[in-house]
Design a protein around this motif. Structure first.
Motif, PDB file in Angstrom:
ATOM      1  N   SER A 265       0.921  -1.175  -0.120  1.00 58.35           N
ATOM      2  CA  SER A 265      -0.004  -0.053   0.067  1.00 58.35           C
ATOM      3  C   SER A 265       0.978   1.218   0.213  1.00 58.35           C
ATOM      4  CB  SER A 265      -0.885   0.073   1.514  1.00 58.35           C
ATOM      5  OG  SER A 265      -1.876  -0.637   1.152  1.00 58.35           O
ATOM      6  N   LEU A 266       0.573   2.075  -0.686  1.00 57.62           N
ATOM      7  CA  LEU A 266       1.591   3.210  -0.869  1.00 57.62           C
ATOM      8  C   LEU A 266       1.004   4.416  -0.168  1.00 57.62           C
ATOM      9  CD1 LEU A 266       4.182   4.311  -2.344  1.00 57.62           C
ATOM     10  CD2 LEU A 266       2.655   5.387  -4.078  1.00 57.62           C
ATOM     11  N   TYR A 267       1.762   4.607   0.991  1.00 58.37           N
ATOM     12  CA  TYR A 267       1.465   5.615   1.863  1.00 58.37           C
ATOM     13  C   TYR A 267       2.241   6.811   1.558  1.00 58.37           C
ATOM     14  CZ  TYR A 267      -0.409   7.840   6.306  1.00 58.37           C
ATOM     15  OH  TYR A 267      -1.176   8.580   7.089  1.00 58.37           O
ATOM     16  N   MET A 268       1.822   8.082   1.388  1.00 56.86           N
ATOM     17  CA  MET A 268       0.607   8.299   0.489  1.00 56.86           C
ATOM     18  C   MET A 268       0.555   8.160  -0.875  1.00 56.86           C
ATOM     19  SD  MET A 268      -1.552   8.926   3.360  1.00 56.86           S
ATOM     20  CE  MET A 268      -3.364   9.265   2.383  1.00 56.86           C
ATOM     21  N   THR A 269      -0.399   7.823  -1.471  1.00 58.36           N
ATOM     22  CA  THR A 269      -0.580   8.017  -2.976  1.00 58.36           C
ATOM     23  C   THR A 269      -0.907   9.352  -3.262  1.00 58.36           C
ATOM     24  OG1 THR A 269      -0.946   5.607  -3.359  1.00 58.36           O
ATOM     25  CG2 THR A 269      -1.542   7.060  -5.201  1.00 58.36           C
ATOM     26  N   HIS A 270      -1.981   9.770  -2.699  1.00 62.49           N
ATOM     27  CA  HIS A 270      -2.527  11.029  -2.626  1.00 62.49           C
ATOM     28  C   HIS A 270      -2.793  11.576  -1.108  1.00 62.49           C
ATOM     29  CE1 HIS A 270      -4.838  14.395  -3.875  1.00 62.49           C
ATOM     30  NE2 HIS A 270      -5.933  13.854  -3.999  1.00 62.49           N
ATOM     31  N   GLY A 271      -2.003  12.498  -0.612  1.00 56.38           N
ATOM     32  CA  GLY A 271      -2.167  12.959   0.702  1.00 56.38           C
ATOM     33  C   GLY A 271      -3.392  13.758   0.958  1.00 56.38           C
ATOM     34  N   GLY A 272      -3.563  14.897   0.337  1.00 57.42           N
ATOM     35  CA  GLY A 272      -4.724  15.797   0.275  1.00 57.42           C
ATOM     36  C   GLY A 272      -4.412  16.701   1.547  1.00 57.42           C
ATOM     37  N   THR A 273      -5.615  17.408   2.387  1.00 56.01           N
ATOM     38  CA  THR A 273      -5.238  18.485   2.960  1.00 56.01           C
ATOM     39  C   THR A 273      -5.797  18.302   4.261  1.00 56.01           C
ATOM     40  OG1 THR A 273      -5.464  19.789   1.115  1.00 56.01           O
ATOM     41  CG2 THR A 273      -5.879  20.902   2.924  1.00 56.01           C
ATOM     42  N   ASN A 274      -5.227  18.653   5.577  1.00 54.33           N
ATOM     43  CA  ASN A 274      -5.620  18.887   6.902  1.00 54.33           C
ATOM     44  C   ASN A 274      -6.723  20.116   6.862  1.00 54.33           C
ATOM     45  OD1 ASN A 274      -4.086  16.610   7.603  1.00 54.33           O
ATOM     46  ND2 ASN A 274      -2.581  17.710   7.670  1.00 54.33           N
ATOM     47  N   TRP A 275      -7.754  19.968   6.682  1.00 55.23           N
ATOM     48  CA  TRP A 275      -8.659  21.138   6.592  1.00 55.23           C
ATOM     49  C   TRP A 275      -8.809  21.516   7.994  1.00 55.23           C
ATOM     50  CZ3 TRP A 275      -8.730  22.160   1.725  1.00 55.23           C
ATOM     51  CH2 TRP A 275      -8.919  21.034   0.450  1.00 55.23           C
ATOM     52  N   GLY A 276      -9.308  22.831   8.180  1.00 58.01           N
ATOM     53  CA  GLY A 276      -9.627  23.145   9.406  1.00 58.01           C
ATOM     54  C   GLY A 276      -8.442  23.117  10.400  1.00 58.01           C
ATOM     55  N   HIS A 277      -8.891  22.399  11.643  1.00 59.77           N
ATOM     56  CA  HIS A 277      -7.893  22.303  12.643  1.00 59.77           C
ATOM     57  C   HIS A 277      -7.622  20.874  12.790  1.00 59.77           C
ATOM     58  CE1 HIS A 277     -12.165  22.480  14.587  1.00 59.77           C
ATOM     59  NE2 HIS A 277     -12.104  21.126  14.421  1.00 59.77           N
ATOM     60  N   TRP A 278      -7.505  20.006  11.602  1.00 59.84           N
ATOM     61  CA  TRP A 278      -7.571  18.681  11.787  1.00 59.84           C
ATOM     62  C   TRP A 278      -6.218  18.217  11.796  1.00 59.84           C
ATOM     63  CZ3 TRP A 278     -11.147  16.444  14.256  1.00 59.84           C
ATOM     64  CH2 TRP A 278     -12.617  16.639  13.940  1.00 59.84           C
ATOM     65  N   ALA A 279      -5.176  18.917  11.321  1.00 65.32           N
ATOM     66  CA  ALA A 279      -3.828  18.701  11.315  1.00 65.32           C
ATOM     67  C   ALA A 279      -3.574  18.117  13.099  1.00 65.32           C
ATOM     68  CB  ALA A 279      -2.897  19.513  10.971  1.00 65.32           C
ATOM     69  N   GLY A 280      -2.627  16.869  13.062  1.00 67.09           N
ATOM     70  CA  GLY A 280      -2.268  16.580  14.421  1.00 67.09           C
ATOM     71  C   GLY A 280      -0.969  17.131  14.546  1.00 67.09           C
ATOM     72  N   ALA A 281      -0.044  16.404  15.554  1.00 68.09           N
ATOM     73  CA  ALA A 281       1.169  16.932  16.140  1.00 68.09           C
ATOM     74  C   ALA A 281       2.218  15.630  16.255  1.00 68.09           C
ATOM     75  CB  ALA A 281       1.196  17.708  17.040  1.00 68.09           C
ATOM     76  N   ASN A 282       3.233  15.560  16.219  1.00 70.11           N
ATOM     77  CA  ASN A 282       4.223  14.563  16.347  1.00 70.11           C
ATOM     78  C   ASN A 282       4.898  14.861  17.708  1.00 70.11           C
ATOM     79  OD1 ASN A 282       4.097  12.695  14.447  1.00 70.11           O
ATOM     80  ND2 ASN A 282       6.356  12.306  14.856  1.00 70.11           N
ATOM     81  N   SER A 283       5.320  13.580  18.346  1.00 69.21           N
ATOM     82  CA  SER A 283       6.082  13.589  19.723  1.00 69.21           C
ATOM     83  C   SER A 283       6.904  12.322  19.517  1.00 69.21           C
ATOM     84  CB  SER A 283       4.796  13.386  20.691  1.00 69.21           C
ATOM     85  OG  SER A 283       5.278  13.126  21.998  1.00 69.21           O
TER      86      SER A 283
END
Ligand code: GLA
Length: 756
Positions: A265-283
């Motif tokens: 599975s190709l992560y990502m083949t098509h990523g798209g957009t983190n609309w609004g406040h949906w982007a996460g954060a790494n730790s």
């Protein structure tokens, strides 16, 4: 377990695009599925984001962007199979890894464990998904061929009981016929691997593929092989370099896997957009993700083909069993929109909502707020001299004001918690304005409360006497991130009413304007002159902006634009330099405005090891995979230095993908409090190969020194507290030629900081 895999698929290798439907505008779903199909892929792999489907407890939404059933049906109509990954946790650089924020209202909840409340909520959500699509499994004649149980549980913990409970829910909802699988890393899949499930591996481009499957082949010689996430690129974080991965590595890996009968599975083949406040954060640490989820994938964020796309199509053509690839559907032609200025602003501080009064300070979640900003206001005691204000802890971006004057910011990304406030009279107003960014989506830190998570103190040093005053009696203003909040905020004034402050900024607040479009099509709105905040166009939440970059434009799909006048609204918590924008034909995703060096070595700083005695001297073996060293006896210390003396391949570069320090029981120390004190060289000119990549919980990212700088190389970590230490674990890079693999090394451990 082959009886569980439908016979027609037994010897079929699958090439799957991964894409996440909520991240792609619904009117474009069909075209994007067809773009994947034209690559030569035969199934779509998709996550289900719990928090976008259940924004409030028991209020399920499977409409519009959330129309899971419609998406699965579209795949079926286009003759694509579906692999469903319903979580409950998905990671995916999505807010809280897909978990709804309201789970945190139960403060002691144990997320992703057999906590009765957590499981009760998961069960309801899983049933809701099943109601939408359980009739679409292959056993029922539909397109869903497999369903995933949890997600990379190995990077969270060891808990087969919990993973079994999730499996059982899926069995109950989807029946015994459906094939269930787990995905993990080759280094940890056995920790939670359940006997009756298929096991698949996740790894990035460039990785040594035989090595990735070696353990699986050993324990299950007859298992079908699948890379369930082959990372085509990587995600961007605010304030870090734009990430890319070479097309050649991706192609070589895919070619090798297909030639060996390995599905991917190709992560990502098509990523798209983190609309609004949906982007996460790494730790570990706090590294919030940007709005674009372009991912350097073969299909760009806005659905354009990239050179990677065409090369991939060429490669997959070899594996079509004589069939012809379908035609690439026609692409959307982006438009430019001439520069336009915003017309009105509602300044935040003169338009605050009704406050709540609270003796103690509480988190955002405790005030029933999920997203947006929160202002905490109280009065200060008399301060005869400047004092230290400490906020424990500000999540995530705090701005401090005394009597309305801006004093400074506390940015969680940099671990900032304290600043000096000036002398003031008793009763001066203290304001702490906090913007929540995405909740952490990876590792144990996903339990990520927003606002102020503890208390606020003022420390006064009076002729040698320290007074610490715990501030109480707050007024709390909740500014929930919704379109309604901003449009009903209060009075809007013409922008000309305001002159920029001494930093050249217009007031913090909600800005409104309009722009005209002759013929709607995709465009990229430019926010280079803005501070930090959130954007809405025609009521659609477009995402976060932040002047530090690297992302400077927001993708604006034409399907959400109107012919003629369109409304744009920006809530800017820092204030713009100029309230204007324009539509560009190409995105600006690689424009970093560095506020703080990305490296961990000050100008002229040189680590002095000549007076130190190593606690261990040894050599690492060649090859991929984890290696461990055990000291003769435990040593006590807080600062650890790894000095690399030379490399296996004789070149001048040292690299480390991950490392752990073991305590005197052989257990890995938590890396949450770790800080890089020093790294002699870090390759950050174009990529993110800084010292902190040695403990970012991502085996595919790494610290690397700059080519041309000779050995020895050294990295010093502050473990955050003193520990009794007995060993060290090291993971070199994943590529088969293991670039930067260290040969001879010394380890130093000290109670006091190293000398420079
Ligand atoms: C893991 C997760 C994915 C995603 C990738 C990184 O593999 O399973 O959800 O977070 O890492 O992009």
């Amino acid at each position: 377990h082959y009886p569980r895999i439908p016979k027609p698929y037994w010897d079929q290798t699958c090439a799957l695009p991964i894409f996440h439907y909520p991240r792609i505008p619904k009117p474009y779903w069909d075209q994007r599925i067809n773009m994947c199909k034209a690559l030569g892929m035969n199934a779509v792999c998709l996550y289900v984001f719990w928090n976008s489907h259940e924004p409030k407890p028991d209020q399920f939404d499977f409409t519009g962007q959330n129309d899971l059933r419609e998406f699965v049906k579209l795949c079926e109509q286009n003759d694509m199979k579906v692999i469903l990954r319903p979580g409950p946790y998905v990671c995916a650089e999505w807010e809280m890894g897909g978990l709804p924020w309201w789970l945190l209202k139960k403060k002691d909840i144990r997320l992703r464990e057999s906590d009765p409340y957590f499981l009760e909520r998961v069960d309801k959500f899983q049933k809701a998904i099943a109601n939408q699509v359980s009739d679409l499994t292959i056993a029922n004649g539909g397109p869903i061929i497999m369903v995933q149980v949890e997600n990379e549980y190995g990077s969270y913990g060891i808990d087969k009981q919990y993973v079994s409970e999730i499996r059982d829910m899926l069995r109950k909802n989807f029946g015994n016929e459906v094939t269930l699988f787990q995905c993990d890393w080759s280094s940890n899949f056995l920790n939670n691997g359940l006997n009756d499930l298929i096991w698949t591996m996740n790894f990035g481009t460039g990785a040594n593929i035989d090595q990735q499957f070696a353990k699986l082949k050993e324990v299950r010689p007859n298992s079908p092989l699948m890379c369930s996430e082959f990372w085509s690129g990587w995600f961007d974080k605010w304030g870090a370099n734009h990430e890319t991965r070479p097309a050649a590595d991706m192609i070589a890996g895919i070619d090798e896997m297909l030639s060996k009968g390995i599905s991917f599975s190709l992560y990502m083949t098509h990523g798209g957009t983190n609309w609004g406040h949906w982007a996460g954060a790494n730790s570990p640490g706090f590294a919030p993700d940007v709005t674009s989820y372009d991912y350097d994938a073969p299909i760009s964020e806005s659905g354009q083909t990239t050179p990677k796309y065409w090369e991939l199509r060429k490669t997959l053509a070899k594996y079509m069993d004589g069939k012809k690839q379908t035609d690439v559907p026609s692409l959307i032609k982006p438009i430019a929109i001439p520069s336009f200025t915003f017309t009105e602003v509602a300044p935040l501080f003169s338009n605050l909502p009704e406050p709540k009064s609270d003796a103690e300070i509480r988190t955002m979640e405790e005030y029933d707020q999920g997203f947006g900003s929160i202002l905490y206001r109280t009065t200060l005691p008399e301060l005869k001299q400047p004092a230290l204000l400490t906020v424990n802890d500000p999540h995530d971006y705090a701005q401090v004001f005394v009597d309305g004057k801006f004093i400074g910011k506390l940015d969680r990304r940099n671990g900032e918690k304290a600043l000096t406030i000036p002398a003031c009279k008793k009763g001066a107003t203290l304001d702490i304005l906090i913007e929540a960014m995405g909740r952490i989506n990876f590792g144990r830190a996903i339990k990520d409360f927003k606002g102020i998570t503890g208390n606020v103190t003022v420390t006064v040093d009076n002729e040698g006497h320290r007074f610490v005053c715990d501030l109480k009696n707050w007024k709390v203003y909740n500014i929930e991130d919704t379109y309604d909040t901003y449009t009903s905020i209060g009075e809007f004034y013409p922008i000309e009413t305001f002159t920029p402050d001494e930093n050249g900024r217009l007031p913090r607040g909600v800005y409104r304007g309009t722009f005209n479009v002759k013929k709607p099509s995709d465009t990229f709105l430019n926010f280079e002159t803005w501070g930090k905040g959130l954007v809405y166009v025609n009521g659609h939440p477009m995402g976060r902006i932040w002047e530090i970059g690297p992302q400077q434009t927001l993708y604006m799909p034409g399907c959400w634009l109107k012919k003629g006048e369109n409304e744009i609204l920006v809530f800017d918590i820092i204030g713009p330099k100029e309230a204007k924008s324009e539509g560009l034909r190409e995105p600006l995703l690689d424009q970093l405005l560095v506020q703080k060096p990305l490296t961990h070595r000050e100008e002229g700083q040189n680590l002095v090891l000549s007076s130190e005695t190593p606690v261990y001297t040894g050599s690492f073996a060649p090859g991929n995979g984890w290696q461990e060293v055990k000291f003769d006896k435990p040593v006590t210390g807080r600062y650890i230095c790894l000095e690399a003396l030379n490399s296996i391949n004789g070149k001048d570069v040292a690299a480390i993908a991950e490392m752990y320090v073991l305590d005197d029981k052989g257990e890995r120390l938590s890396r949450e409090p770790w800080i890089v004190n020093y790294a002699d060289s870090e390759d950050v000119a174009r990529m993110n190969r800084s010292g902190d990549k040695t403990f970012d919980l991502q085996e595919s990212t790494y610290w690397s020194t700059v080519p041309g700088i000779p050995f020895p190389h050294a990295i010093v970590i502050d473990l955050g507290a003193t520990h009794s230490i007995e060993g060290f674990q090291y993971l070199p890079r994943m590529e088969s030629d293991v670039p930067g693999a260290i040969k001879d090394f010394k380890i130093y451990v000290k109670n006091t900081p190293f000398k420079y």
